[in-house]
Design a protein around this motif. Structure first.
Motif, mmCIF file in Angstrom:
data_model
loop_
_atom_site.group_PDB
_atom_site.id
_atom_site.type_symbol
_atom_site.label_atom_id
_atom_site.label_comp_id
_atom_site.label_asym_id
_atom_site.label_seq_id
_atom_site.Cartn_x
_atom_site.Cartn_y
_atom_site.Cartn_z
ATOM 1 N N LEU A 127 0.495 7.243 -7.478
ATOM 2 C CA LEU A 127 0.015 8.615 -7.362
ATOM 3 C C LEU A 127 -1.049 8.879 -8.410
ATOM 4 C CD1 LEU A 127 3.223 10.743 -6.690
ATOM 5 C CD2 LEU A 127 1.375 10.234 -5.104
ATOM 6 N N GLY A 128 -2.119 9.575 -8.007
ATOM 7 C CA GLY A 128 -3.159 9.922 -8.956
ATOM 8 C C GLY A 128 -2.654 10.910 -9.997
ATOM 9 N N GLY A 129 -3.313 10.948 -11.125
ATOM 10 C CA GLY A 129 -2.899 11.836 -12.204
ATOM 11 C C GLY A 129 -2.919 13.298 -11.793
ATOM 12 N N GLY A 130 -1.876 14.032 -12.154
ATOM 13 C CA GLY A 130 -1.785 15.443 -11.819
ATOM 14 C C GLY A 130 -1.251 15.734 -10.435
ATOM 15 N N ALA A 131 -0.847 14.701 -9.680
ATOM 16 C CA ALA A 131 -0.287 14.937 -8.339
ATOM 17 C C ALA A 131 1.058 15.644 -8.464
ATOM 18 C CB ALA A 131 -0.116 13.616 -7.600
ATOM 19 N N PRO A 132 1.357 16.594 -7.587
ATOM 20 C CA PRO A 132 2.633 17.318 -7.678
ATOM 21 C C PRO A 132 3.827 16.372 -7.590
ATOM 22 C CG PRO A 132 1.158 18.347 -6.084
ATOM 23 C CD PRO A 132 0.530 17.056 -6.459
ATOM 24 N N ALA A 133 4.913 16.775 -8.219
ATOM 25 C CA ALA A 133 6.110 15.932 -8.222
ATOM 26 C C ALA A 133 6.701 15.773 -6.836
ATOM 27 C CB ALA A 133 7.150 16.519 -9.176
ATOM 28 N N GLU A 134 6.480 16.767 -5.955
ATOM 29 C CA GLU A 134 7.073 16.708 -4.619
ATOM 30 C C GLU A 134 6.158 16.014 -3.606
ATOM 31 O OE1 GLU A 134 4.732 20.544 -4.927
ATOM 32 O OE2 GLU A 134 6.116 19.362 -6.168
ATOM 33 N N THR A 135 5.144 15.293 -4.071
ATOM 34 C CA THR A 135 4.239 14.600 -3.165
ATOM 35 C C THR A 135 4.997 13.561 -2.339
ATOM 36 O OG1 THR A 135 2.357 14.902 -4.658
ATOM 37 C CG2 THR A 135 2.178 13.149 -3.029
ATOM 38 N N THR A 136 4.690 13.509 -1.031
ATOM 39 C CA THR A 136 5.313 12.552 -0.121
ATOM 40 C C THR A 136 4.273 11.508 0.295
ATOM 41 O OG1 THR A 136 6.832 14.224 0.743
ATOM 42 C CG2 THR A 136 6.488 12.258 2.088
ATOM 43 N N VAL A 137 4.632 10.233 0.140
ATOM 44 C CA VAL A 137 3.749 9.131 0.511
ATOM 45 C C VAL A 137 4.385 8.387 1.677
ATOM 46 C CG1 VAL A 137 2.576 7.036 -0.256
ATOM 47 C CG2 VAL A 137 2.938 8.922 -1.859
ATOM 48 N N THR A 138 3.630 8.258 2.778
ATOM 49 C CA THR A 138 4.113 7.568 3.973
ATOM 50 C C THR A 138 3.251 6.343 4.218
ATOM 51 O OG1 THR A 138 4.828 9.664 4.933
ATOM 52 C CG2 THR A 138 4.621 7.815 6.424
ATOM 53 N N LEU A 139 3.893 5.206 4.424
ATOM 54 C CA LEU A 139 3.197 3.951 4.696
ATOM 55 C C LEU A 139 3.587 3.470 6.088
ATOM 56 C CD1 LEU A 139 1.446 1.528 3.829
ATOM 57 C CD2 LEU A 139 3.498 0.531 2.773
ATOM 58 N N ASP A 140 2.610 3.455 6.998
ATOM 59 C CA ASP A 140 2.853 3.025 8.379
ATOM 60 C C ASP A 140 4.006 3.794 9.018
ATOM 61 O OD1 ASP A 140 0.802 1.194 8.131
ATOM 62 O OD2 ASP A 140 2.128 -0.439 7.517
ATOM 63 N N GLY A 141 4.072 5.108 8.739
ATOM 64 C CA GLY A 141 5.090 5.953 9.342
ATOM 65 C C GLY A 141 6.412 5.985 8.602
ATOM 66 N N ARG A 142 6.572 5.199 7.542
ATOM 67 C CA ARG A 142 7.819 5.184 6.770
ATOM 68 C C ARG A 142 7.608 5.882 5.437
ATOM 69 N NH1 ARG A 142 10.484 2.054 2.880
ATOM 70 N NH2 ARG A 142 8.695 0.667 2.652
ATOM 71 N N VAL A 143 8.477 6.853 5.145
ATOM 72 C CA VAL A 143 8.382 7.583 3.876
ATOM 73 C C VAL A 143 8.876 6.682 2.753
ATOM 74 C CG1 VAL A 143 9.143 9.596 2.588
ATOM 75 C CG2 VAL A 143 8.712 9.797 5.046
ATOM 76 N N LEU A 144 8.028 6.478 1.762
ATOM 77 C CA LEU A 144 8.394 5.627 0.637
ATOM 78 C C LEU A 144 9.276 6.387 -0.345
ATOM 79 C CD1 LEU A 144 5.001 3.833 -0.138
ATOM 80 C CD2 LEU A 144 6.885 3.037 1.317
ATOM 81 N N GLU A 145 10.277 5.717 -0.873
ATOM 82 C CA GLU A 145 11.092 6.306 -1.925
ATOM 83 C C GLU A 145 10.306 6.306 -3.226
ATOM 84 O OE1 GLU A 145 14.810 4.302 -2.177
ATOM 85 O OE2 GLU A 145 15.227 4.445 -0.034
ATOM 86 N N ARG A 146 10.742 7.167 -4.146
ATOM 87 C CA ARG A 146 10.025 7.284 -5.421
ATOM 88 C C ARG A 146 9.987 5.951 -6.162
ATOM 89 N NH1 ARG A 146 6.365 10.787 -6.802
ATOM 90 N NH2 ARG A 146 7.640 12.277 -5.636
ATOM 91 N N LYS A 147 11.060 5.162 -6.033
ATOM 92 C CA LYS A 147 11.122 3.883 -6.756
ATOM 93 C C LYS A 147 10.166 2.844 -6.171
ATOM 94 C CE LYS A 147 15.022 2.176 -3.993
ATOM 95 N NZ LYS A 147 16.425 1.718 -4.031
ATOM 96 N N GLU A 148 9.665 3.076 -4.946
ATOM 97 C CA GLU A 148 8.732 2.133 -4.338
ATOM 98 C C GLU A 148 7.289 2.370 -4.753
ATOM 99 O OE1 GLU A 148 10.146 0.799 -0.074
ATOM 100 O OE2 GLU A 148 10.421 2.974 -0.243
ATOM 101 N N LEU A 149 7.018 3.504 -5.393
ATOM 102 C CA LEU A 149 5.665 3.779 -5.891
ATOM 103 C C LEU A 149 5.459 3.048 -7.214
ATOM 104 C CD1 LEU A 149 5.419 7.612 -5.131
ATOM 105 C CD2 LEU A 149 4.555 5.702 -3.756
ATOM 106 N N GLY A 150 4.294 2.458 -7.354
ATOM 107 C CA GLY A 150 4.018 1.692 -8.565
ATOM 108 C C GLY A 150 4.606 0.297 -8.527
ATOM 109 N N VAL A 151 5.142 -0.112 -7.356
ATOM 110 C CA VAL A 151 5.741 -1.440 -7.193
ATOM 111 C C VAL A 151 4.940 -2.195 -6.133
ATOM 112 C CG1 VAL A 151 7.813 -2.707 -6.536
ATOM 113 C CG2 VAL A 151 8.018 -0.591 -7.825
ATOM 114 N N SER A 152 4.743 -3.487 -6.342
ATOM 115 C CA SER A 152 4.012 -4.302 -5.384
ATOM 116 C C SER A 152 4.883 -4.537 -4.150
ATOM 117 C CB SER A 152 3.621 -5.641 -6.019
ATOM 118 O OG SER A 152 2.874 -6.434 -5.114
#
Length: 327
Positions: A127-152
Protein backbone atom coordinates in the motif's frame (compact mmCIF):
# COMPACT_ATOMS: atom_id res chain seq x y z
CA UNK A 1 -0.29 -24.77 -14.17
CA UNK A 2 1.48 -27.78 -15.78
CA UNK A 3 1.92 -27.32 -19.58
CA UNK A 4 -0.30 -29.67 -21.58
CA UNK A 5 2.71 -31.40 -23.18
CA UNK A 6 4.21 -32.26 -19.77
CA UNK A 7 1.01 -33.01 -17.88
CA UNK A 8 0.72 -36.69 -18.99
CA UNK A 9 4.35 -37.36 -18.03
CA UNK A 10 3.98 -35.67 -14.66
CA UNK A 11 0.72 -37.46 -13.96
CA UNK A 12 2.23 -40.85 -14.85
CA UNK A 13 5.28 -40.24 -12.70
CA UNK A 14 3.13 -39.13 -9.80
CA UNK A 15 0.77 -42.09 -10.20
CA UNK A 16 3.65 -44.58 -10.33
CA UNK A 17 5.28 -43.17 -7.23
CA UNK A 18 2.06 -42.84 -5.23
CA UNK A 19 0.74 -46.24 -6.33
CA UNK A 20 3.95 -48.09 -5.53
CA UNK A 21 3.37 -50.91 -3.07
CA UNK A 22 4.29 -50.27 0.52
CA UNK A 23 7.22 -52.19 1.97
CA UNK A 24 6.43 -55.40 3.77
CA UNK A 25 5.92 -55.18 7.51
CA UNK A 26 5.65 -57.79 10.16
CA UNK A 27 2.35 -56.32 11.34
CA UNK A 28 -0.90 -57.23 9.61
CA UNK A 29 -2.29 -54.54 7.26
CA UNK A 30 -4.35 -51.91 9.01
CA UNK A 31 -8.06 -51.67 8.21
CA UNK A 32 -9.25 -49.24 5.57
CA UNK A 33 -10.27 -45.95 7.19
CA UNK A 34 -12.52 -43.11 6.06
CA UNK A 35 -9.37 -41.13 5.24
CA UNK A 36 -8.27 -43.95 2.92
CA UNK A 37 -11.64 -44.03 1.16
CA UNK A 38 -11.56 -40.25 0.65
CA UNK A 39 -8.01 -40.50 -0.68
CA UNK A 40 -9.04 -43.12 -3.26
CA UNK A 41 -12.03 -40.99 -4.26
CA UNK A 42 -9.64 -38.08 -4.80
CA UNK A 43 -7.33 -40.22 -6.93
CA UNK A 44 -10.27 -41.34 -9.11
CA UNK A 45 -11.37 -37.71 -9.60
CA UNK A 46 -7.80 -36.71 -10.55
CA UNK A 47 -7.57 -39.46 -13.17
CA UNK A 48 -10.83 -38.13 -14.68
CA UNK A 49 -9.47 -34.57 -14.71
CA UNK A 50 -11.93 -33.31 -12.08
CA UNK A 51 -9.27 -31.59 -9.99
CA UNK A 52 -11.68 -29.40 -8.03
CA UNK A 53 -13.51 -32.45 -6.67
CA UNK A 54 -10.20 -34.24 -6.14
CA UNK A 55 -8.93 -31.42 -3.94
CA UNK A 56 -12.11 -31.56 -1.84
CA UNK A 57 -11.59 -35.28 -1.16
CA UNK A 58 -7.87 -34.88 -0.46
CA UNK A 59 -8.41 -31.98 1.97
CA UNK A 60 -10.99 -33.95 3.94
CA UNK A 61 -8.70 -37.00 3.95
CA UNK A 62 -5.83 -34.87 5.24
CA UNK A 63 -8.04 -33.49 7.98
CA UNK A 64 -8.75 -37.02 9.17
CA UNK A 65 -5.14 -38.13 8.78
CA UNK A 66 -2.77 -35.11 9.02
CA UNK A 67 0.35 -37.34 8.85
CA UNK A 68 -0.36 -38.65 5.32
CA UNK A 69 2.45 -37.31 3.12
CA UNK A 70 0.94 -38.86 -0.01
CA UNK A 71 -2.21 -36.80 0.53
CA UNK A 72 -0.10 -33.63 0.70
CA UNK A 73 1.58 -34.50 -2.60
CA UNK A 74 -1.74 -35.20 -4.30
CA UNK A 75 -3.16 -31.94 -2.94
CA UNK A 76 -0.22 -30.10 -4.47
CA UNK A 77 -0.82 -31.84 -7.79
CA UNK A 78 -4.54 -30.99 -8.01
CA UNK A 79 -3.97 -27.37 -6.92
CA UNK A 80 -1.20 -27.04 -9.51
CA UNK A 81 -3.53 -28.31 -12.24
CA UNK A 82 -6.12 -25.71 -11.20
CA UNK A 83 -3.63 -22.87 -11.67
CA UNK A 84 -2.90 -22.24 -7.97
CA UNK A 85 0.90 -22.46 -7.84
CA UNK A 86 1.16 -20.72 -4.47
CA UNK A 87 -1.13 -23.25 -2.77
CA UNK A 88 0.47 -26.18 -4.60
CA UNK A 89 3.96 -25.06 -3.57
CA UNK A 90 2.91 -24.89 0.08
CA UNK A 91 1.65 -28.49 -0.03
CA UNK A 92 4.76 -29.70 -1.85
CA UNK A 93 7.06 -27.99 0.67
CA UNK A 94 5.17 -29.55 3.59
CA UNK A 95 5.50 -32.97 1.99
CA UNK A 96 9.19 -32.43 1.18
CA UNK A 97 9.93 -31.54 4.81
CA UNK A 98 8.36 -34.81 6.02
CA UNK A 99 9.97 -37.19 3.52
CA UNK A 100 13.12 -39.10 4.41
CA UNK A 101 16.14 -39.10 2.10
CA UNK A 102 15.42 -42.76 1.26
CA UNK A 103 11.84 -42.13 0.17
CA UNK A 104 11.33 -42.69 -3.57
CA UNK A 105 8.93 -39.75 -3.71
CA UNK A 106 11.55 -37.22 -2.61
CA UNK A 107 13.02 -36.53 -6.12
CA UNK A 108 9.55 -36.11 -7.62
CA UNK A 109 8.48 -33.57 -5.02
CA UNK A 110 11.79 -31.71 -5.38
CA UNK A 111 11.29 -31.53 -9.15
CA UNK A 112 7.75 -30.18 -8.76
CA UNK A 113 8.96 -27.46 -6.40
CA UNK A 114 11.73 -26.43 -8.81
CA UNK A 115 9.35 -26.48 -11.77
CA UNK A 116 6.81 -24.26 -10.03
CA UNK A 117 9.44 -21.75 -8.95
CA UNK A 118 10.85 -21.50 -12.48
CA UNK A 119 7.57 -21.44 -14.42
CA UNK A 120 5.63 -19.13 -12.11
CA UNK A 121 6.09 -15.48 -11.19
CA UNK A 122 6.14 -13.52 -7.96
CA UNK A 123 4.32 -10.28 -7.16
CA UNK A 124 4.62 -8.21 -4.00
CA UNK A 125 1.91 -5.63 -3.39
CA UNK A 126 2.41 -2.76 -0.96
CA UNK A 127 0.00 0.00 0.00
CA UNK A 128 1.23 3.48 -0.83
CA UNK A 129 2.04 5.84 2.02
CA UNK A 130 -0.99 7.45 3.64
CA UNK A 131 -3.47 4.86 2.32
CA UNK A 132 -6.44 4.39 4.67
CA UNK A 133 -6.28 1.46 7.06
CA UNK A 134 -9.53 0.04 5.66
CA UNK A 135 -8.18 -0.15 2.10
CA UNK A 136 -9.20 -3.36 0.29
CA UNK A 137 -6.83 -4.94 -2.25
CA UNK A 138 -8.23 -7.53 -4.69
CA UNK A 139 -6.00 -9.68 -6.89
CA UNK A 140 -7.74 -11.47 -9.77
CA UNK A 141 -11.07 -11.25 -7.93
CA UNK A 142 -9.71 -12.53 -4.58
CA UNK A 143 -9.56 -10.17 -1.61
CA UNK A 144 -6.08 -10.30 -0.11
CA UNK A 145 -5.69 -10.58 3.64
CA UNK A 146 -3.65 -7.94 5.42
CA UNK A 147 -0.84 -10.44 6.03
CA UNK A 148 -0.52 -11.03 2.26
CA UNK A 149 0.41 -7.40 1.59
CA UNK A 150 4.13 -6.79 1.51
CA UNK A 151 4.74 -10.52 0.90
CA UNK A 152 6.00 -12.05 -2.34
CA UNK A 153 3.05 -14.02 -3.76
CA UNK A 154 3.58 -16.90 -6.19
CA UNK A 155 1.31 -16.50 -9.24
CA UNK A 156 0.89 -18.15 -12.65
CA UNK A 157 2.80 -16.34 -15.36
CA UNK A 158 0.49 -14.14 -17.43
CA UNK A 159 -1.89 -11.22 -16.96
CA UNK A 160 -3.32 -10.28 -13.56
CA UNK A 161 -5.67 -7.53 -12.32
CA UNK A 162 -5.22 -5.55 -9.11
CA UNK A 163 -8.22 -3.54 -7.81
CA UNK A 164 -7.82 -1.20 -4.82
CA UNK A 165 -10.81 0.42 -3.07
CA UNK A 166 -11.48 2.42 0.08
CA UNK A 167 -14.39 4.43 1.47
CA UNK A 168 -14.16 8.06 0.30
CA UNK A 169 -11.81 7.26 -2.62
CA UNK A 170 -12.44 6.70 -6.32
CA UNK A 171 -10.59 3.36 -6.39
CA UNK A 172 -8.02 2.15 -8.92
CA UNK A 173 -7.55 -0.75 -11.35
CA UNK A 174 -4.18 -1.86 -12.64
CA UNK A 175 -3.25 -4.70 -14.98
CA UNK A 176 0.04 -6.53 -14.39
CA UNK A 177 1.73 -8.82 -16.92
CA UNK A 178 4.26 -11.25 -15.41
CA UNK A 179 6.67 -13.51 -17.27
CA UNK A 180 7.90 -16.91 -16.12
CA UNK A 181 10.41 -16.53 -13.29
CA UNK A 182 9.77 -12.77 -13.03
CA UNK A 183 9.54 -11.07 -9.64
CA UNK A 184 8.00 -7.62 -9.27
CA UNK A 185 7.09 -5.20 -6.50
CA UNK A 186 4.13 -2.86 -6.93
CA UNK A 187 2.83 0.03 -4.82
CA UNK A 188 -0.94 0.40 -4.97
CA UNK A 189 -3.27 3.22 -3.95
CA UNK A 190 -7.10 3.54 -3.79
CA UNK A 191 -7.13 6.52 -6.17
CA UNK A 192 -7.80 10.21 -5.41
CA UNK A 193 -10.26 11.28 -2.71
CA UNK A 194 -13.81 11.84 -3.89
CA UNK A 195 -13.76 15.45 -2.65
CA UNK A 196 -11.52 16.40 -5.56
CA UNK A 197 -14.39 15.69 -7.95
CA UNK A 198 -16.88 18.04 -6.24
CA UNK A 199 -16.07 21.27 -8.24
CA UNK A 200 -16.57 19.45 -11.55
CA UNK A 201 -19.85 18.03 -10.29
CA UNK A 202 -21.10 21.47 -9.25
CA UNK A 203 -20.16 22.91 -12.64
CA UNK A 204 -22.15 20.26 -14.45
CA UNK A 205 -25.05 20.63 -12.05
CA UNK A 206 -25.40 24.32 -12.98
CA UNK A 207 -25.90 23.38 -16.61
CA UNK A 208 -28.22 20.50 -15.80
CA UNK A 209 -31.54 22.47 -16.01
CA UNK A 210 -30.70 23.70 -19.50
CA UNK A 211 -29.80 20.16 -20.60
CA UNK A 212 -33.01 18.79 -19.14
CA UNK A 213 -35.09 21.42 -20.97
CA UNK A 214 -33.33 20.69 -24.24
CA UNK A 215 -33.93 16.96 -23.76
CA UNK A 216 -37.60 17.64 -22.97
CA UNK A 217 -37.89 19.77 -26.12
CA UNK A 218 -36.58 16.92 -28.26
CA UNK A 219 -39.10 14.54 -26.70
CA UNK A 220 -41.93 17.03 -27.24
CA UNK A 221 -40.98 17.34 -30.91
CA UNK A 222 -40.99 13.55 -31.23
CA UNK A 223 -44.37 13.45 -29.53
CA UNK A 224 -45.83 16.02 -31.94
CA UNK A 225 -44.44 14.07 -34.88
CA UNK A 226 -45.94 10.85 -33.51
CA UNK A 227 -49.30 12.59 -33.12
CA UNK A 228 -49.23 13.74 -36.74
CA UNK A 229 -48.25 10.29 -37.96
CA UNK A 230 -50.94 8.69 -35.80
CA UNK A 231 -53.69 10.96 -37.11
CA UNK A 232 -52.62 10.28 -40.69
CA UNK A 233 -52.62 6.53 -40.02
CA UNK A 234 -56.09 6.71 -38.51
CA UNK A 235 -57.31 8.59 -41.57
CA UNK A 236 -55.79 6.00 -43.93
CA UNK A 237 -57.24 3.19 -41.82
CA UNK A 238 -60.70 4.77 -41.99
CA UNK A 239 -60.57 5.28 -45.77
CA UNK A 240 -59.35 1.74 -46.48
CA UNK A 241 -62.01 0.43 -44.10
CA UNK A 242 -64.69 2.15 -46.18
CA UNK A 243 -63.19 0.64 -49.33
CA UNK A 244 -63.27 -2.79 -47.66
CA UNK A 245 -66.98 -2.37 -46.84
CA UNK A 246 -67.74 -1.31 -50.40
CA UNK A 247 -65.87 -4.36 -51.77
CA UNK A 248 -67.84 -6.59 -49.37
CA UNK A 249 -71.16 -5.27 -50.70
CA UNK A 250 -70.01 -5.81 -54.28
CA UNK A 251 -68.93 -9.36 -53.44
CA UNK A 252 -72.34 -10.21 -51.96
CA UNK A 253 -74.07 -8.94 -55.11
CA UNK A 254 -71.94 -11.16 -57.34
CA UNK A 255 -71.67 -14.34 -55.25
CA UNK A 256 -74.32 -16.93 -54.33
CA UNK A 257 -75.04 -18.55 -50.94
CA UNK A 258 -72.35 -21.17 -51.57
CA UNK A 259 -69.76 -18.41 -52.14
CA UNK A 260 -69.54 -19.17 -55.84
CA UNK A 261 -68.67 -15.87 -57.56
CA UNK A 262 -68.35 -14.46 -61.01
CA UNK A 263 -65.27 -12.54 -62.09
CA UNK A 264 -66.52 -9.29 -60.54
CA UNK A 265 -67.32 -11.00 -57.25
CA UNK A 266 -63.94 -12.76 -57.16
CA UNK A 267 -62.04 -9.49 -57.73
CA UNK A 268 -64.16 -7.75 -55.10
CA UNK A 269 -63.44 -10.47 -52.53
CA UNK A 270 -59.69 -10.37 -53.16
CA UNK A 271 -59.38 -6.57 -53.10
CA UNK A 272 -61.72 -6.39 -50.08
CA UNK A 273 -59.39 -8.69 -48.09
CA UNK A 274 -56.43 -6.46 -48.95
CA UNK A 275 -58.26 -3.27 -47.94
CA UNK A 276 -59.41 -4.89 -44.68
CA UNK A 277 -55.85 -5.94 -43.78
CA UNK A 278 -54.42 -2.49 -44.56
CA UNK A 279 -57.21 -0.83 -42.58
CA UNK A 280 -56.59 -2.99 -39.51
CA UNK A 281 -52.81 -2.45 -39.51
CA UNK A 282 -52.88 1.29 -40.15
CA UNK A 283 -55.68 1.90 -37.66
CA UNK A 284 -53.84 -0.01 -34.91
CA UNK A 285 -50.54 1.73 -35.69
CA UNK A 286 -52.28 5.10 -35.72
CA UNK A 287 -53.83 4.49 -32.31
CA UNK A 288 -50.47 3.50 -30.83
CA UNK A 289 -48.77 6.56 -32.35
CA UNK A 290 -51.45 8.93 -31.03
CA UNK A 291 -51.25 7.52 -27.50
CA UNK A 292 -47.44 7.61 -27.53
CA UNK A 293 -47.36 11.13 -28.94
CA UNK A 294 -49.79 12.41 -26.31
CA UNK A 295 -47.69 10.84 -23.58
CA UNK A 296 -44.47 12.46 -24.83
CA UNK A 297 -46.12 15.88 -25.22
CA UNK A 298 -47.90 15.85 -21.86
CA UNK A 299 -44.95 14.52 -19.84
CA UNK A 300 -42.42 16.94 -21.33
CA UNK A 301 -44.26 20.23 -21.16
CA UNK A 302 -42.02 23.28 -20.81
CA UNK A 303 -41.58 24.62 -17.31
CA UNK A 304 -43.63 27.80 -16.70
CA UNK A 305 -41.63 31.03 -16.70
CA UNK A 306 -41.74 33.16 -13.55
CA UNK A 307 -44.00 36.20 -13.92
CA UNK A 308 -44.36 39.33 -11.83
CA UNK A 309 -47.48 41.53 -11.89
CA UNK A 310 -48.82 44.52 -9.95
CA UNK A 311 -52.53 44.21 -9.18
CA UNK A 312 -54.98 46.52 -7.41
CA UNK A 313 -56.14 45.48 -3.97
CA UNK A 314 -59.49 46.62 -2.51
CA UNK A 315 -60.45 45.81 1.09
CA UNK A 316 -62.80 47.26 3.82
CA UNK A 317 -59.79 49.13 5.17
CA UNK A 318 -59.04 50.89 1.89
CA UNK A 319 -57.47 50.41 -1.53
CA UNK A 320 -53.89 49.80 -2.64
CA UNK A 321 -51.56 47.84 -4.89
CA UNK A 322 -50.14 44.31 -4.43
CA UNK A 323 -47.14 42.61 -6.03
CA UNK A 324 -47.77 39.05 -7.28
CA UNK A 325 -44.96 36.73 -8.42
CA UNK A 326 -45.70 33.36 -9.99
CA UNK A 327 -43.18 30.60 -10.66
Amino acid sequence: MIPSILRPLAACALAIVLAAPAPLHAEPPRPVTEADRLFEAGRDASVKGDFARACLHFRESLRLDPTAVGTLINLGDCEENQGHPDVALAYYEQAFARLSVKDDRLPLVHDRISFLEKRSARLELRLGGGAPAETTVTLDGRVLERKELGVSLLLPAGNHLVVVTAVGYRGSRQGVSLGSGEARKLSVWPGPPLEEAVPTFVEHSAAAPHDRERHAGVLRALGIGALGLGVASLWVGSITGLFALDREHLRRDNCDANNVCNATGYDAARSGDTFATVSTITFAAGAVAVVGGLYLVLTNRPAPSPTTAIEPLVSPRGAGLTLRHAF
